[in-house]
Scaffold this motif. Structure first.
Motif, PDB file in Angstrom:
ATOM      1  N   LEU A 186       0.684  -1.231   0.021  1.00  0.00           N
ATOM      2  CA  LEU A 186      -0.054   0.212   0.050  1.00  0.00           C
ATOM      3  C   LEU A 186       1.026   1.254  -0.088  1.00  0.00           C
ATOM      4  O   LEU A 186       1.843   1.362   0.667  1.00  0.00           O
ATOM      5  N   CYS A 187       0.682   2.116  -1.169  1.00  0.00           N
ATOM      6  CA  CYS A 187       1.455   3.292  -1.049  1.00  0.00           C
ATOM      7  C   CYS A 187       0.779   4.432  -0.672  1.00  0.00           C
ATOM      8  O   CYS A 187      -0.460   4.862  -1.016  1.00  0.00           O
ATOM      9  N   ARG A 211       0.743  -5.432   4.244  1.00  0.00           N
ATOM     10  CA  ARG A 211       1.855  -6.377   4.197  1.00  0.00           C
ATOM     11  C   ARG A 211       3.030  -5.065   4.368  1.00  0.00           C
ATOM     12  O   ARG A 211       3.862  -5.194   5.246  1.00  0.00           O
ATOM     13  N   THR A 212       3.119  -4.562   3.306  1.00  0.00           N
ATOM     14  CA  THR A 212       4.149  -3.347   3.086  1.00  0.00           C
ATOM     15  C   THR A 212       3.745  -2.003   2.828  1.00  0.00           C
ATOM     16  O   THR A 212       2.440  -1.808   2.038  1.00  0.00           O
ATOM     17  N   ILE A 213       4.137  -1.147   3.764  1.00  0.00           N
ATOM     18  CA  ILE A 213       3.672   0.339   3.600  1.00  0.00           C
ATOM     19  C   ILE A 213       4.769   1.018   2.847  1.00  0.00           C
ATOM     20  O   ILE A 213       5.863   1.136   3.438  1.00  0.00           O
ATOM     21  N   ARG A 228       8.235   5.552  -8.903  1.00  0.00           N
ATOM     22  CA  ARG A 228       8.719   4.173  -8.277  1.00  0.00           C
ATOM     23  C   ARG A 228       7.861   3.879  -7.153  1.00  0.00           C
ATOM     24  O   ARG A 228       7.768   2.411  -6.882  1.00  0.00           O
ATOM     25  N   ALA A 229       7.363   4.748  -6.171  1.00  0.00           N
ATOM     26  CA  ALA A 229       6.573   4.642  -4.825  1.00  0.00           C
ATOM     27  C   ALA A 229       5.544   3.565  -5.331  1.00  0.00           C
ATOM     28  O   ALA A 229       5.146   2.607  -4.616  1.00  0.00           O
ATOM     29  N   VAL A 230       4.729   3.864  -6.513  1.00  0.00           N
ATOM     30  CA  VAL A 230       3.679   3.315  -6.709  1.00  0.00           C
ATOM     31  C   VAL A 230       3.684   1.901  -7.336  1.00  0.00           C
ATOM     32  O   VAL A 230       2.702   0.781  -7.664  1.00  0.00           O
ATOM     33  N   GLU A 231       4.993   1.674  -8.070  1.00  0.00           N
ATOM     34  CA  GLU A 231       5.177   0.448  -8.686  1.00  0.00           C
ATOM     35  C   GLU A 231       4.900  -0.875  -7.937  1.00  0.00           C
ATOM     36  O   GLU A 231       5.309  -0.900  -6.867  1.00  0.00           O
ATOM     37  N   GLY A 232       4.065  -1.765  -8.417  1.00  0.00           N
ATOM     38  CA  GLY A 232       3.830  -3.074  -7.844  1.00  0.00           C
ATOM     39  C   GLY A 232       2.908  -2.957  -6.724  1.00  0.00           C
ATOM     40  O   GLY A 232       2.940  -4.018  -5.840  1.00  0.00           O
ATOM     41  N   CYS A 233       2.376  -1.714  -6.507  1.00  0.00           N
ATOM     42  CA  CYS A 233       1.308  -1.742  -5.400  1.00  0.00           C
ATOM     43  C   CYS A 233       0.195  -2.164  -6.028  1.00  0.00           C
ATOM     44  O   CYS A 233      -0.405  -1.917  -7.164  1.00  0.00           O
ATOM     45  N   ASP A 234      -0.701  -2.939  -4.802  1.00  0.00           N
ATOM     46  CA  ASP A 234      -2.120  -3.178  -5.048  1.00  0.00           C
ATOM     47  C   ASP A 234      -3.099  -2.194  -4.556  1.00  0.00           C
ATOM     48  O   ASP A 234      -4.304  -2.144  -4.695  1.00  0.00           O
ATOM     49  N   GLY A 235      -2.464  -1.097  -4.054  1.00  0.00           N
ATOM     50  CA  GLY A 235      -3.319   0.066  -3.262  1.00  0.00           C
ATOM     51  C   GLY A 235      -2.606   1.343  -3.179  1.00  0.00           C
ATOM     52  O   GLY A 235      -1.346   1.162  -2.789  1.00  0.00           O
ATOM     53  N   PRO A 262      -2.179  -2.757 -13.446  1.00  0.00           N
ATOM     54  CA  PRO A 262      -3.552  -3.145 -13.580  1.00  0.00           C
ATOM     55  C   PRO A 262      -4.088  -3.972 -12.283  1.00  0.00           C
ATOM     56  O   PRO A 262      -3.430  -4.705 -11.951  1.00  0.00           O
ATOM     57  N   GLY A 263      -5.427  -3.621 -11.913  1.00  0.00           N
ATOM     58  CA  GLY A 263      -6.042  -4.172 -10.642  1.00  0.00           C
ATOM     59  C   GLY A 263      -5.718  -3.282  -9.600  1.00  0.00           C
ATOM     60  O   GLY A 263      -6.193  -3.483  -8.080  1.00  0.00           O
ATOM     61  N   CYS A 264      -4.817  -2.295  -9.644  1.00  0.00           N
ATOM     62  CA  CYS A 264      -4.520  -1.459  -8.320  1.00  0.00           C
ATOM     63  C   CYS A 264      -5.765  -0.647  -8.138  1.00  0.00           C
ATOM     64  O   CYS A 264      -6.511  -0.206  -8.939  1.00  0.00           O
ATOM     65  N   ILE A 265      -5.969  -0.440  -6.622  1.00  0.00           N
ATOM     66  CA  ILE A 265      -6.853   0.262  -6.348  1.00  0.00           C
ATOM     67  C   ILE A 265      -6.171   1.903  -5.911  1.00  0.00           C
ATOM     68  O   ILE A 265      -5.450   1.921  -5.200  1.00  0.00           O
TER      69      ILE A 265
END
Lengths: 295, 295
Positions: free
Chosen positions: A9-10, A33-35, A63-70, A93-96
């Motif tokens: 979550l970013c 899991r990861t902030i 870079r901060a939002v890369e790989g984030c699902d939120g 894709p699929g990120c909120i």
């Protein structure tokens, strides 16, 4: 399903709101899991590292939002369009994509056109805050027992809305939904107009002749004192709120001004019944708040 | 000199203020040997008898002040002229007549012409209060650490002024002196205008469409909530204050309205510098209060 609502979550912006979400996630568990924490200010990033409430501290928004699902935007609403241009190419894709801004019409206006396919926009407004700002101001309990209003976009993903709702419930909040237009009207009268009034009356007092101004500061009774507590709020945040909820705010100010002139006229002409009626309405609203445990 | 400032002190009106003076006199000592309480309401008199904070409870205002060396009017300022007509023939020479009203020009206007020879008028305004009223609302500590403003009349008796000042110091207050006109301007911006605004905005909210009004009550954030606390005040007291400080109040409302329109115009046209300047002034005033320990 994972024990966490979000794997990564970013938080874009880690002042009072972002810093409180991060702390709540740590303190209550089950949220992320990861902030990842992002700020454009190096001194804020350094402070967040010292405070240790984020797992990753990242100076580059993309870079901060890369790989984030939120991703939650926790910056003044006037910065949304610029931030979105930076992060949109990096949203998976699929990120909120959610936010914590005090205006919702402007947020949808600024974010929706740049939204990549498959990314879900869920505008949110946690109705919590203090007069303090910055990464030191946050605390895990800020959202406990407070309302969070979600303003889902038309044809949005219901599962994404529910995940954001669950995030806030896990922060201790009560979640409500309404359309963005109703939200903007409600907060205009409940919060934005009171702030505009508070800023204004402080300026009016500041313009008084030197002797009277000194006495005003000395004899600030409860009335004025409560107004100045509101007036101590963050400059960037409130400038952006005013400009981005302009229509509802000016409409509510116009209604308020008409009503204040009506009361002023009754005072000028000594119309006791009218004055008493206005005072009684204030008391009635107050009782309504007490009954709803909002007082 | 006696251990008491007053041998027999009469309180005309025993609501929040009168009831608190009586309780402070009991709790702190040295203020009055005998406390006489008067109210025109039988149910208030009965309640004062039950509460036991006065030595004598008297239903007739004229008889209440007989033999007193101190009388303090603690009724809404609109009742002063009528009360004065009742008590003036019964005031003993040498008696000090003071009050606790929130307006001072009107008090001098209403009391001075009826003042018997040898009776000393010392207008006073304890800047303390709560949103509650009635004989049960008072408490001995209400005035502790609060300012009391005396507005001595021209050619008044300095010894009488000093005795009233000492009464308030013995209640725990800080005593200041200024002329009635300055007082009325200062309280207009510090207290009366904030109350007028608070009553008005509650009415504005109450006039909104049903759905929005319900949401307003539900989502009253800190801004609106603080306003409604002010708005819960006593109807008779505030009607009288507005009408009796009309000139200063309408002047301050006019200045405030001009300033709010200037800010609204800046919001409409997106003039960030102007908006930021207004917000910063609010913060500066707030800091001034904190430095003066009034926040």
């Amino acid at each position: 399903m994972s024990e966490f609502l979000f794997e990564r979550l970013c938080l874009i912006g880690v002042g009072l709101i972002g810093g409180s979400i991060a702390r709540a996630a740590r303190a209550r568990g089950g949220i992320a899991r990861t902030i990842v924490a992002h700020s454009r200010r190096p001194e804020t990033l350094a402070r967040v590292r010292d405070l240790g409430f984020a797992d990753v501290v990242e100076a580059d928004a993309g870079r901060a939002v890369e790989g984030c699902d939120g991703v939650i935007l926790c910056v003044p609403v006037g910065a949304y369009a610029g931030v979105m241009r930076q992060i949109a190419p990096h949203l998976a894709p699929g990120c909120i994509l959610s936010d914590a801004g005090s205006t919702k019409g402007s947020v949808i206006r600024d974010l929706a056109p740049l939204l990549p396919p498959g990314v879900h926009l869920v505008p949110a407004h946690p109705m919590a805050g203090t007069e303090h700002s910055g990464p030191d101001a946050g605390f895990a309990e800020l959202f406990e027992g407070r309302y969070v209003i979600l303003t889902p976009v038309p044809n949005g993903d219901p599962a994404a809305v529910e995940r954001v709702a669950e995030l806030w419930r896990r922060c201790g909040s009560m979640v409500e939904r309404m359309d963005a237009e109703t939200h903007d009207k409600v907060v205009a009268i409940v919060s934005h107009l009171p702030h505009l009034i508070a800023f204004t009356i402080c300026g009016t007092a500041d313009d008084l002749a030197e002797e009277t101004r000194e006495a005003v500061l000395k004899f600030a009774a409860s009335g004025f004192r409560d107004f100045t507590r509101i007036a101590a709020s963050d400059v960037d945040m409130w400038r952006d709120i005013f400009v981005n909820n302009k229509d509802a705010l000016l409409e509510m100010l116009a209604r308020f001004t008409e009503d204040s002139h009506a009361l002023a006229r009754a005072v000028r002409w000594g119309q006791a019944d009218f004055i008493e009626d206005r005072i009684r309405r204030g008391r009635r609203i107050r009782r309504g708040l007490i009954e709803r445990k909002q007082a």
